[in-house]
Design a protein around this motif. Structure first.
Motif, PDB file in Angstrom:
ATOM      1  N   GLN A  59      41.101  26.855 -12.631  1.00 30.12           N
ATOM      2  CA  GLN A  59      42.403  26.476 -13.195  1.00 30.12           C
ATOM      3  C   GLN A  59      43.419  27.599 -13.029  1.00 30.12           C
ATOM      4  O   GLN A  59      44.578  27.349 -12.689  1.00 30.12           O
ATOM      5  CB  GLN A  59      42.249  26.111 -14.661  1.00 30.12           C
ATOM      6  N   LEU A  60      42.987  28.828 -13.260  1.00 37.23           N
ATOM      7  CA  LEU A  60      43.900  29.965 -13.139  1.00 37.23           C
ATOM      8  C   LEU A  60      44.366  30.174 -11.706  1.00 37.23           C
ATOM      9  O   LEU A  60      45.448  30.698 -11.469  1.00 37.23           O
ATOM     10  CB  LEU A  60      43.226  31.234 -13.655  1.00 37.23           C
ATOM     11  N   LEU A  61      43.539  29.783 -10.762  1.00 34.50           N
ATOM     12  CA  LEU A  61      43.884  29.967  -9.347  1.00 34.50           C
ATOM     13  C   LEU A  61      44.355  28.671  -8.697  1.00 34.50           C
ATOM     14  O   LEU A  61      44.401  28.573  -7.480  1.00 34.50           O
ATOM     15  CB  LEU A  61      42.666  30.509  -8.589  1.00 34.50           C
ATOM     16  N   GLY A  62      44.728  27.713  -9.511  1.00 36.51           N
ATOM     17  CA  GLY A  62      45.119  26.410  -8.994  1.00 36.51           C
ATOM     18  C   GLY A  62      46.271  26.435  -8.001  1.00 36.51           C
ATOM     19  O   GLY A  62      46.353  25.588  -7.116  1.00 36.51           O
ATOM     20  N   ALA A  63      47.172  27.400  -8.126  1.00 37.46           N
ATOM     21  CA  ALA A  63      48.334  27.473  -7.232  1.00 37.46           C
ATOM     22  C   ALA A  63      47.995  28.113  -5.888  1.00 37.46           C
ATOM     23  O   ALA A  63      48.793  28.061  -4.959  1.00 37.46           O
ATOM     24  CB  ALA A  63      49.458  28.255  -7.898  1.00 37.46           C
ATOM     25  N   VAL A  64      46.818  28.700  -5.785  1.00 34.41           N
ATOM     26  CA  VAL A  64      46.429  29.373  -4.547  1.00 34.41           C
ATOM     27  C   VAL A  64      45.549  28.435  -3.735  1.00 34.41           C
ATOM     28  O   VAL A  64      44.570  27.889  -4.230  1.00 34.41           O
ATOM     29  CB  VAL A  64      45.653  30.684  -4.842  1.00 34.41           C
ATOM     30  N   GLU A  65      45.929  28.226  -2.491  1.00 33.71           N
ATOM     31  CA  GLU A  65      45.145  27.348  -1.618  1.00 33.71           C
ATOM     32  C   GLU A  65      44.125  28.182  -0.844  1.00 33.71           C
ATOM     33  O   GLU A  65      44.489  29.047  -0.057  1.00 33.71           O
ATOM     34  CB  GLU A  65      46.057  26.618  -0.638  1.00 33.71           C
ATOM     35  N   PHE A  66      42.868  27.925  -1.119  1.00 28.30           N
ATOM     36  CA  PHE A  66      41.787  28.614  -0.422  1.00 28.30           C
ATOM     37  C   PHE A  66      41.279  27.724   0.701  1.00 28.30           C
ATOM     38  O   PHE A  66      41.016  26.543   0.498  1.00 28.30           O
ATOM     39  CB  PHE A  66      40.639  28.944  -1.384  1.00 28.30           C
ATOM     40  N   THR A  67      41.160  28.305   1.879  1.00 31.35           N
ATOM     41  CA  THR A  67      40.638  27.577   3.020  1.00 31.35           C
ATOM     42  C   THR A  67      39.127  27.466   2.941  1.00 31.35           C
ATOM     43  O   THR A  67      38.543  26.430   3.243  1.00 31.35           O
ATOM     44  CB  THR A  67      41.030  28.296   4.331  1.00 31.35           C
ATOM     45  N   ARG A  68      38.514  28.531   2.525  1.00 32.90           N
ATOM     46  CA  ARG A  68      37.056  28.582   2.480  1.00 32.90           C
ATOM     47  C   ARG A  68      36.632  29.528   1.369  1.00 32.90           C
ATOM     48  O   ARG A  68      37.292  30.538   1.110  1.00 32.90           O
ATOM     49  CB  ARG A  68      36.518  29.077   3.818  1.00 32.90           C
ATOM     50  N   VAL A  69      35.522  29.219   0.734  1.00 28.28           N
ATOM     51  CA  VAL A  69      34.962  30.058  -0.312  1.00 28.28           C
ATOM     52  C   VAL A  69      33.529  30.392   0.075  1.00 28.28           C
ATOM     53  O   VAL A  69      32.732  29.503   0.377  1.00 28.28           O
ATOM     54  CB  VAL A  69      34.992  29.344  -1.684  1.00 28.28           C
TER      55      VAL A  69
END
Length: 142
Positions: A59-69
């Motif tokens: 939730q805290l990182l919701g604004a960041v789009e991650f391509t891969r984790v």
């Protein structure tokens, strides 16, 4: 639920950015963490509290789009990644595991040497030292 803000310098710049970034997160709290046991390469699941932590991270990182984790292949790391980043391409790799404590794997904190710096260059019996962990992570990154 109270809103929270993740305190990471520069994280706001990642929102909407097309510049590749590498961010490291530790796995959330496992059942071993809650009982004062050092897991190493043991494979305990996240605790209920750990599951909540992982969901909150997402939730805290919701604004960041991650391509891969990427995560280690251990259950607690895979669970953290799945709960925090359910819509991301998730991959796991054994080189991302935490330190292997060898004979002390799964033992309570009291069994570990009091010198926290000794493990930098001295391997745990049947396990690794910090330099071994660094080698594995560097191998993964190259």
């Amino acid at each position: 639920m109270r809103s929270a803000r993740l305190n990471l310098p520069g994280i706001d710049r990642l929102a909407g950015s097309t510049v590749p970034a590498l961010i490291f997160f530790a796995h959330s709290t496992s059942v071993h963490n809650e009982t004062g046991v050092r897991s190493g390469w043991a494979n305990p699941p996240l605790s209920d509290h750990g599951r909540t932590q992982a969901e909150t991270l997402g939730q805290l990182l919701g604004a960041v789009e991650f391509t891969r984790v990427y995560s280690s292949d251990l259950l607690r790391a895979r669970q953290t990644a799945a709960l925090a980043f359910p819509d991301c391409d998730r991959r796991n790799h054994p080189d991302l595991r935490e330190m292997h404590y060898g004979e002390l794997t799964g033992m309570p904190d009291a069994h570990f040497p009091p010198d926290q710096h000794g493990c930098i260059t001295t391997r745990f019996a049947g396990g690794e030292c910090c330099l071994d962990v660094e080698y594995r992570v560097r191998r993964f990154l190259t």
